[in-house]
Structure formats: C-alpha cells, structure tokens
Design an enzyme around this catalytic site. Structure first.
Site, PDB file in Angstrom:
ATOM      1  N   ASP A   1       7.465   0.776  -0.696  1.00 14.00           N
ATOM      2  CA  ASP A   1       8.007  -0.577  -0.811  1.00 14.00           C
ATOM      3  C   ASP A   1       7.939  -1.229   0.559  1.00 14.00           C
ATOM      4  O   ASP A   1       7.894  -0.548   1.583  1.00 14.00           O
ATOM      5  CB  ASP A   1       9.464  -0.524  -1.304  1.00 14.00           C
ATOM      6  CG  ASP A   1      10.029  -1.877  -1.680  1.00 14.00           C
ATOM      7  OD1 ASP A   1       9.236  -2.813  -1.893  1.00 14.00           O
ATOM      8  OD2 ASP A   1      11.263  -2.008  -1.746  1.00 14.00           O
ATOM      9  N   HIS A   2       7.912  -2.545   0.553  1.00 19.34           N
ATOM     10  CA  HIS A   2       8.009  -3.287   1.812  1.00 19.34           C
ATOM     11  C   HIS A   2       9.476  -3.527   2.154  1.00 19.34           C
ATOM     12  O   HIS A   2      10.241  -3.987   1.296  1.00 19.34           O
ATOM     13  CB  HIS A   2       7.306  -4.641   1.689  1.00 19.34           C
ATOM     14  CG  HIS A   2       5.813  -4.552   1.631  1.00 19.34           C
ATOM     15  ND1 HIS A   2       5.055  -5.258   0.729  1.00 19.34           N
ATOM     16  CD2 HIS A   2       4.934  -3.828   2.378  1.00 19.34           C
ATOM     17  CE1 HIS A   2       3.773  -4.990   0.920  1.00 19.34           C
ATOM     18  NE2 HIS A   2       3.677  -4.117   1.909  1.00 19.34           N
TER      19      HIS A   2
ATOM     20  N   PHE B   1      11.030  -6.350  -2.470  1.00 23.33           N
ATOM     21  CA  PHE B   1      10.870  -6.325  -3.927  1.00 23.33           C
ATOM     22  C   PHE B   1       9.435  -6.023  -4.348  1.00 23.33           C
ATOM     23  O   PHE B   1       8.925  -6.580  -5.317  1.00 23.33           O
ATOM     24  CB  PHE B   1      11.359  -7.641  -4.562  1.00 23.33           C
ATOM     25  CG  PHE B   1      12.551  -8.224  -3.865  1.00 23.33           C
ATOM     26  CD1 PHE B   1      13.743  -7.511  -3.792  1.00 23.33           C
ATOM     27  CD2 PHE B   1      12.498  -9.453  -3.257  1.00 23.33           C
ATOM     28  CE1 PHE B   1      14.849  -8.020  -3.130  1.00 23.33           C
ATOM     29  CE2 PHE B   1      13.591  -9.983  -2.587  1.00 23.33           C
ATOM     30  CZ  PHE B   1      14.773  -9.260  -2.518  1.00 23.33           C
ATOM     31  N   HIS B   2       8.806  -5.070  -3.629  1.00 23.14           N
ATOM     32  CA  HIS B   2       7.423  -4.701  -3.922  1.00 23.14           C
ATOM     33  C   HIS B   2       7.283  -3.199  -4.193  1.00 23.14           C
ATOM     34  O   HIS B   2       6.399  -2.553  -3.637  1.00 23.14           O
ATOM     35  CB  HIS B   2       6.519  -5.086  -2.751  1.00 23.14           C
ATOM     36  CG  HIS B   2       6.531  -6.531  -2.404  1.00 23.14           C
ATOM     37  ND1 HIS B   2       6.156  -7.012  -1.153  1.00 23.14           N
ATOM     38  CD2 HIS B   2       6.851  -7.626  -3.146  1.00 23.14           C
ATOM     39  CE1 HIS B   2       6.247  -8.335  -1.137  1.00 23.14           C
ATOM     40  NE2 HIS B   2       6.680  -8.725  -2.326  1.00 23.14           N
ATOM     41  N   PRO B   3       8.113  -2.584  -5.036  1.00 19.67           N
ATOM     42  CA  PRO B   3       7.979  -1.137  -5.257  1.00 19.67           C
ATOM     43  C   PRO B   3       6.702  -0.807  -6.025  1.00 19.67           C
ATOM     44  O   PRO B   3       6.352  -1.478  -6.993  1.00 19.67           O
ATOM     45  CB  PRO B   3       9.229  -0.789  -6.078  1.00 19.67           C
ATOM     46  CG  PRO B   3       9.556  -2.057  -6.811  1.00 19.67           C
ATOM     47  CD  PRO B   3       9.206  -3.158  -5.845  1.00 19.67           C
TER      48      PRO B   3
END
Length: 536
Positions: free
Chosen positions: A292-293, A472-474
């Site tokens: 994730d980021h 919110f980039h999993p």
C-alpha cells in the site's frame, strides 16, 4: 438451482468492467453479486462528494488495520467502497495509469504478458481522453478528463516552485514519460463521476443476459473436487446458492478477495484450521504480499485566497452548488487533489520515486451526528503532501473468523524495511525543498502544526510515523505469477490448482504501481475479459 455462465463476486471497479465485456456478445449469462447497495447516493455522483462518503457507513466498509508499532502504535483507517462501483465510487478520482517500468516489473516478477506494451493497448481500448476544450480521443467507456482550465488559481505557486527547482513538467501524467508537475486527470463525464459502474455496468444491465443482486454477502465458493461450481451467499435472513457453468470470478478487492478464498478453504492451512475451516488447498500466499502507499500531508495557512474561502462559508457552498447545477463546472466538479505528479527525490535515479499532491484547500474532520465529515477550514490554506511510490514492505490480510461478516485482519507491516524508511526521508526532503522555494514561500502565512521547514531527517521520519496514513491503494494479496509456490493466480488470473475460478482485481498486482491504483485496476479487468473470452 439457478445457473449462470459467469458469476462475478463484487461490483467494484474491476467487476463492473468485467460484467460489461463478458455480456456484450449476448451469448453469456452473467450474474454480479454485490454485498453493498445500489450506490445511488448523490455524493457519489458529485466529484467533491468524496468528503461526504469518506466516513459514511452506508457506502463505506470503514475498515481498520491492526495497530503498528512502526507507526507509533496507531491503527489505520481503511475506507473501502460498499456498494455498486466499489472503491471507485468513493475515491478522489485521480486517474493515473502508472509508469511503464511498473508493468515491466510485473512481467519480471512472473506476470507474463503484463508488460507495458500489452497493458498500454488495454488502456487505450478502455479510455476516452477528453481535452479541456471538449475534444475527444479514443472510444473507450472510461472518460479521462483534462480539467486544467478549471483548477484554482493558487495552483500557479506550485508550478512556479517546480520551475524554480528545475524539476520537469508534463501535460499528462498518463503519457509514458509522464514525469513531473501536472494537473491531475480525473475520470468524470459531464462534471459527474464516471466510475466503471456508470460507464460499464449501467449499460450492461440493459441487456437481458445480465443480472445484478445487491445486499448479497458471499459466504464461500463451492467446489466439486478441484473445480469451482457455485457461490453461496446470504441476503437478509436467507441463504442462496447459484451455480456457474463456466467460471466464478472474485472481484471483491484486495481486502475481501483473499478472505473469500480462505473462507472457501484455500489459504494457509493452519490459519484455516484455527477457525474451524477444513483446508481444501494449503495456499500460504493467499492474503500475503500486501502493499500500500503511505502518505502524509503538510498544512499551511495561505497569504492568498484558496478553496477554503469559497467552500467554508454557507454562501460559498450555495454559490458553488448553483454554478455546478447550471454548468457542471467549478470546484464541486473536481477532485480534492488538483495538482502534483511523479518526481525523483534526487538526480540520477532511474525512475521517479515519489508522488506529490498539491491541494488548494485544508480541512478538519468534525463530528456530524453519528458520523464524521470533512469540512474546509474557515481561513485560507493549502496542502503539500507526498507518498513514496514503490514501497518494499509486505503485509497480510486474513480472516478473523469463519463468518464472512467478521471484520478483516489487516496487518500492513508498514515501514518494515530500511529502504522504505529512507524513501520517507527522501520524500520529506523533496517537499521541504519545494516549500522553501521563493515561489511557495510567498504563499505561506504560517505552518499548521509542526513546520516541515524546520525538520531534519530524524524529525521527518518521526513525524511520518506519527501522522501518516494509507493513501487507499492496497494491492497484491492474491498476487499473480507463474509458479504456484510463489503466487495465487497464474498470468491468466486463474487460481493455481483450481478450475473455473479466477481473481480479477487489484489483489493480483505483483507490485503496487507508482501512483493511484483505480486506473490499473480497470485496465486489468479489461484485459482479463479478453483472456476469459479467449478461453471460452
């Protein structure tokens, strides 16, 4: 028992694209199962409505990660879309393909056929590019809007700072050489969110061979031997089973797709037994490889009017709403993230390693009844933030019980590597150099909170530990690869060792892309449909 050719679990960014493409010929019966609702909230259609859906349990699962000592013992807030459109219905709309080396790295990691040249063709088929003057290029369902004529005037300070530092600029972050300061492209059409639900699923639902069931909480995939044949789901108080003649596709996202595999008996055997689930296949990689980021924002009071001045007062909200109603333009038609881009934190690097965000607004989270909303501050302000683009830490998502409604166990394992900690310092230093340019210094009245301009390396890292959060980039929890002992699905997205079962969503990414992940998720689904139709 009702039978369909294809059953798609999850009507999110990927599932909606799949539904349209698999049903287009009219030959295949397609069922889409969605645990959430129909997604008709006006805040979903309104681009700046992102601030209203961010904490709304009606359209947001509002997950939390486990506490992390590396992040000062904090839990992370993980919003995920709950309803048709999935997280693409509640995200901040930035459309970023990723950089070419992201996908060449996919191929090098075992995702054969997913290098840049192949995915580029899928992007071009998926998209219609819309220029600021309305000119269109391409014929795909997802409109990618150039909003450079609508952004707030205060953004000029960001570009002046980029120029002062000698950093590159680009007109389009989605060009293969899309490095540098830019106005973010967003997936809107006519000033409204153009998620894959609107662009793909709505047209598909007009066909007689497509059915959508909402409020359908999938409990497990049913197998006959090593073949997936049916899906069991609960709707209200009733349990239902539907059968798939061809394939079942999990498109429930990086949090839920691995959990559905585990609930169905495919996952780490010891974990499954601990919850009373009989393992069908010991697959330790299911749920692993979570990436994730992580990002952080720096807040500043401004010497010039910003969006705060337009949107904080009631009269300003009313004026913006009237403008939007009459023209479908203005701040309500835009993302909160207006400018930014990919940058190298220091010269000589092979690729950009940081993504920057510049927002002409600051906001606080305030209670409103039983939930929280995001409100602009009542004074001029702006945000400069960053996220390291390619983190190397790896975490897990697992079931916390045998009930499909039990919350997920999310363990990101953030900042676990020295490389990731170094990247945080590098990103903080890049922002520090930007904020201390003469250009941006003219916009600063004062820092809100600790002042980035005064931080050394140790302070940058400690501040990041204390305040950072997921962007919110999993991805990655059902990673794609050739070898079954190293991955969950093969390069055609079929679950290793199982027939009739694929995973098509961001969970199959071998590595996180350098930027926002919604665009590559839709691209992946577009190309996955080609593979599935070839196999059919």
């Amino acid at each position: 028992m009702t039978e369909y050719d294809y059953i798609i679990v999850g009507a999110g960014s990927a599932g909606c694209v799949l539904a349209e493409r698999l049903s287009a010929s009219g030959r295949h019966q397609v069922l889409i199962l969605e645990a959430g609702g129909r997604g008709r909230s006006p805040w979903i259609a309104l681009p700046l409505g992102y601030g209203k859906t961010f904490f709304d349990a009606r359209v947001n699962w509002k997950y939390e990660s486990d506490t992390e000592e590396t992040l000062a013992g904090r839990r992370g807030y993980w919003p995920r879309g709950k309803g048709v459109g999935g997280s693409g219905a509640i995200n901040a709309l930035v459309y970023a393909r990723g950089l070419p080396h992201d996908f060449d790295d996919w191929e090098a990691a075992g995702a054969t056929g997913w290098g840049w040249q192949n995915v580029r063709r899928a992007y071009e088929a998926l998209e219609t590019q819309v220029a600021s003057d309305g000119a269109r290029r391409g014929a795909g369902p997802i409109t990618v809007q150039d909003v450079s004529d609508q952004i707030h005037p205060v953004n000029r300070y960001f570009f002046a700072a980029v120029d002062e530092m000698g950093l590159p600029r680009t007109e389009d972050i989605n060009d293969p050489s899309g490095e540098g300061g830019t106005v973010y492209r967003i997936n809107t059409a006519g000033g409204m969110r153009n998620s894959s639900a609107r662009a793909c699923l709505n047209p598909a639902l007009r066909r007689a061979n497509v059915r959508l069931i909402t409020g359908a909480l999938v409990e497990r995939v049913v197998f006959e031997g090593s073949r997936a044949v049916a899906v069991q789901f609960r709707r209200g108080d009733r349990q239902h089973t539907v059968r798939a003649g061809r394939e079942i596709v999990l498109s429930a996202g990086s949090v839920t797709s691995p959990r559905l595999l585990q609930l169905s008996g495919i996952g780490p055997a010891d974990l499954l037994r601990s919850h009373g689930i009989v393992p069908l296949m010991d697959a330790p990689h299911v749920g692993g490889n979570l990436q994730d980021h992580l990002g952080v924002n720096y807040y500043f009071r401004a010497t010039e009017r910003t969006l705060n001045n337009e949107l904080a007062p009631l009269w300003g909200k009313m004026r913006a709403a009237l403008r939007y109603a009459l023209t479908r333009r203005g701040p309500l038609a835009l993302s909160v993230n207006q400018c930014g881009g990919y940058f190298r934190s220091r010269p000589g690097q092979n690729h950009p390693d940081q993504q920057i965000y510049f927002n002409p607004v600051t906001y606080t989270t305030t209670p409103a009844g039983k939930r929280s909303v995001i409100r602009p501050d009542p004074f001029a302000g702006f945000i400069l933030g960053f996220q390291p683009s390619r983190p190397t830490s790896r975490g897990r998502v697992d079931i916390s019980g045998a009930d499909s409604g039990a919350p997920p166990l999310i363990r990101p394992n953030s900042l676990a590597t020295e490389e990731d900690r170094a990247q945080v310092i590098a990103g903080g230093r890049l922002c520090q150099r930007l904020i201390t340019t003469a250009a941006l210094n003219r916009l600063i009245e004062s820092a809100m909170g600790d002042d980035l301009r005064q931080m050394d390396d140790a302070a940058i890292l400690e501040d990041f530990r204390q305040r950072c959060g997921t962007v919110f980039h999993p991805v990655g929890t059902c990673r794609m690869g050739v070898e079954a002992d190293q991955s969950v699905v093969d390069p055609r997205l079929r679950v290793h060792g199982m027939a009739g079962l694929r995973v098509v969503d961001a969970s199959v990414f071998p590595n996180v892309t350098s930027g926002n992940t919604n665009a590559p998720t839709m691209m992946l689904a577009w190309r996955a449909a080609d593979l599935m139709l070839e196999d059919a």
